[in-house]
Design an enzyme around this catalytic site. Sequence first.
Site, PDB file in Angstrom:
ATOM      1  N   HIS A   1       0.864  -1.186   0.000  1.00  0.00           N
ATOM      2  CA  HIS A   1       0.000   0.000   0.000  1.00  0.00           C
ATOM      3  C   HIS A   1       0.905   1.243   0.000  1.00  0.00           C
ATOM      4  O   HIS A   1       2.009   1.194   0.555  1.00  0.00           O
ATOM      5  CB  HIS A   1      -0.822  -0.059   1.295  1.00  0.00           C
ATOM      6  CG  HIS A   1      -1.916   0.945   1.436  1.00  0.00           C
ATOM      7  ND1 HIS A   1      -1.686   2.260   1.760  1.00  0.00           N
ATOM      8  CD2 HIS A   1      -3.259   0.819   1.325  1.00  0.00           C
ATOM      9  CE1 HIS A   1      -2.856   2.897   1.853  1.00  0.00           C
ATOM     10  NE2 HIS A   1      -3.825   2.050   1.584  1.00  0.00           N
TER      11      HIS A   1
ATOM     12  N   ASP B   1       2.955  -4.604   8.210  1.00  0.00           N
ATOM     13  CA  ASP B   1       1.768  -3.780   8.017  1.00  0.00           C
ATOM     14  C   ASP B   1       0.565  -4.715   8.155  1.00  0.00           C
ATOM     15  O   ASP B   1       0.220  -5.445   7.233  1.00  0.00           O
ATOM     16  CB  ASP B   1       1.829  -3.135   6.620  1.00  0.00           C
ATOM     17  CG  ASP B   1       0.528  -2.423   6.251  1.00  0.00           C
ATOM     18  OD1 ASP B   1      -0.419  -2.435   7.060  1.00  0.00           O
ATOM     19  OD2 ASP B   1       0.471  -1.856   5.142  1.00  0.00           O
TER      20      ASP B   1
ATOM     21  N   GLN C   1      -4.638  -5.172   7.003  1.00  0.00           N
ATOM     22  CA  GLN C   1      -5.649  -6.090   6.459  1.00  0.00           C
ATOM     23  C   GLN C   1      -5.682  -7.418   7.214  1.00  0.00           C
ATOM     24  O   GLN C   1      -6.563  -8.244   6.965  1.00  0.00           O
ATOM     25  CB  GLN C   1      -5.382  -6.373   4.969  1.00  0.00           C
ATOM     26  CG  GLN C   1      -5.540  -5.171   4.066  1.00  0.00           C
ATOM     27  CD  GLN C   1      -6.979  -4.658   4.003  1.00  0.00           C
ATOM     28  OE1 GLN C   1      -7.929  -5.383   4.265  1.00  0.00           O
ATOM     29  NE2 GLN C   1      -7.131  -3.395   3.655  1.00  0.00           N
TER      30      GLN C   1
ATOM     31  N   LYS D   1     -10.430  -0.288  10.293  1.00  0.00           N
ATOM     32  CA  LYS D   1     -10.642  -1.526   9.522  1.00  0.00           C
ATOM     33  C   LYS D   1     -10.962  -2.695  10.447  1.00  0.00           C
ATOM     34  O   LYS D   1     -11.254  -3.792  10.002  1.00  0.00           O
ATOM     35  CB  LYS D   1      -9.410  -1.825   8.664  1.00  0.00           C
ATOM     36  CG  LYS D   1      -9.246  -0.800   7.539  1.00  0.00           C
ATOM     37  CD  LYS D   1      -8.048  -1.064   6.669  1.00  0.00           C
ATOM     38  CE  LYS D   1      -7.926   0.052   5.622  1.00  0.00           C
ATOM     39  NZ  LYS D   1      -6.702  -0.028   4.837  1.00  0.00           N
TER      40      LYS D   1
ATOM     41  N   CYS E   1      -4.753   2.487  -3.648  1.00  0.00           N
ATOM     42  CA  CYS E   1      -3.509   2.975  -3.025  1.00  0.00           C
ATOM     43  C   CYS E   1      -2.342   2.028  -3.299  1.00  0.00           C
ATOM     44  O   CYS E   1      -1.438   1.888  -2.466  1.00  0.00           O
ATOM     45  CB  CYS E   1      -3.659   3.190  -1.524  1.00  0.00           C
ATOM     46  SG  CYS E   1      -4.790   4.509  -1.099  1.00  0.00           S
TER      47      CYS E   1
HETATM   48  C1  LIG Z   1      -5.690   0.665   4.642  1.00  0.00           C
HETATM   49  C2  LIG Z   1      -4.295   0.200   4.594  1.00  0.00           C
HETATM   50  C3  LIG Z   1      -3.248   0.999   5.037  1.00  0.00           C
HETATM   51  C4  LIG Z   1      -3.437   2.414   5.499  1.00  0.00           C
HETATM   52  O1  LIG Z   1      -4.351   2.519   6.539  1.00  0.00           O
HETATM   53  P1  LIG Z   1      -4.918   3.960   6.976  1.00  0.00           P
HETATM   54  O2  LIG Z   1      -6.040   3.578   7.873  1.00  0.00           O
HETATM   55  O3  LIG Z   1      -5.360   4.641   5.733  1.00  0.00           O
HETATM   56  O4  LIG Z   1      -3.820   4.656   7.673  1.00  0.00           O
HETATM   57  C5  LIG Z   1      -1.980   0.479   4.986  1.00  0.00           C
HETATM   58  N1  LIG Z   1      -1.742  -0.751   4.544  1.00  0.00           N
HETATM   59  C6  LIG Z   1      -2.732  -1.567   4.104  1.00  0.00           C
HETATM   60  C7  LIG Z   1      -2.403  -2.930   3.638  1.00  0.00           C
HETATM   61  C8  LIG Z   1      -4.038  -1.104   4.105  1.00  0.00           C
HETATM   62  O5  LIG Z   1      -5.008  -1.893   3.662  1.00  0.00           O
END
Ligand SMILES: *Cc1c(COP(=O)(O)O)cnc(C)c1O
Length: 410
Positions: A126, A204, A207, A230, A368
């Site tokens: 992302h 990260d 998800q 999320k 993104c």
């Molecule tokens: C949504 C997402 C982000 C960023 O999250 P924010 O809530 O916009 O800060 C980073 N990495 C992944 C894989 C995402 O799905």
Amino acid sequence: MPASNSFDPYEIRKDFPLLSRTNRGKPLVYLDNAATSQKPKSVIDAVSHYYERNNSNVHRGVYELAEDAENLYRTSRQKIAHWLGVSAEEIIFTRGATEGINLIAHSFAKHHLNAGDHIILSEMEHHANIVPWQMIAKSIGAEIQVVPVLSDGSLDREKLSEFLANRGASLLSLCHISNVLGTINPVQEIIEEAHKYGVKVVVDGAQAVPHMRVDLRNLGCDFFVFSGHKLFAPMGIGVVYARNELMDKMLPYQGGGDMIDQVSFSGTTYAKGAQRFEAGTPNVSGAIGLGKAIDYLASIDFDQVDAHEKNLLQITREELKDIDGLLEYGSTVDKAGVFSFSIAGIHPHDLATLLDAEGIATRTGHHCCQPLMQKIGVEATARASFSLYNTREDVHAFTDAVKRAVQILG
Ligand SMILES: *Cc1c(COP(=O)(O)O)cnc(C)c1O
């Protein structure tokens, strides 16, 4: 509250008030969960209860109300830490995953990486896990290396091993689950490999946390980030986990109130631990909401959630398999409930517009992930992403609408 032993998405749905609204006059079918999740009533209530009964600035208030707010805030941090299998001292509150990665880049990487060191990323990242590293790499003269994605949507492990074994290898930042491909990276195995070479690993987890239970000690990562929104919690709250020893080696990148020990014009000393990275008035209601979301999830069996979401993905594939020119992106065996696709000759935005008219919320665009789009050779994909409250009826509505859209646009 959902039943603890048998997972039932129809019961779970009832806990999410927004799911009963309409979209363009049709019952809402919400399939944009990879962008944000809806919130259970218990989370919404916890936030409004905080503002109705407990709102006060945290830290240093001596009156009862301020103590109440402080206690709620602290309890939330403990709950989150417990849920991740780590200690509360290792949890930094941020605005979300994006701010989390920026924090790690500025507070850790900037001080512990040198010119010529390698920061390893992958093609499926992302933008939040690309741009902060580019900014830091530029300022310290580090080099970014990018692990390719193979045609099934998995990582090129050979290339990754090669990068990790390289003398300059210093830090790897990788998504746990791809928001486009649904690929679940074998992060535990990769972390072990990286640590053999002394490479620090940032995961990260944006998800991952909505779809699986993550035990951070087990995973063994150095840093982990995610966003509350999320994970069925409010927007504007997120978490950085930093392993204790590393937390001590990090320097704050935002100065202000609450992050200090002593301030004077001859020099300022900083607070210890996570507090050093939480300058200014924090998002107290967001943190409380995130704690509530975790309470909500505590009674849910994630193995069943995982099986449920994968089943929805499987039904989607079955029902769409006869569409000419339909291409699904990401075909790893064990992928998460994310269905990114294109249909030859149909622009994804046109498709999404027709779906919207039928009440169905999906997302189209680059998600993104522009470098990944360049890799797979498209500008945009359509994407339906599933959550624990989606049902097979949601899938039927979606696939029926896709078939009708193909009739119209094809
Ligand atoms: C949504 C997402 C982000 C960023 O999250 P924010 O809530 O916009 O800060 C980073 N990495 C992944 C894989 C995402 O799905």
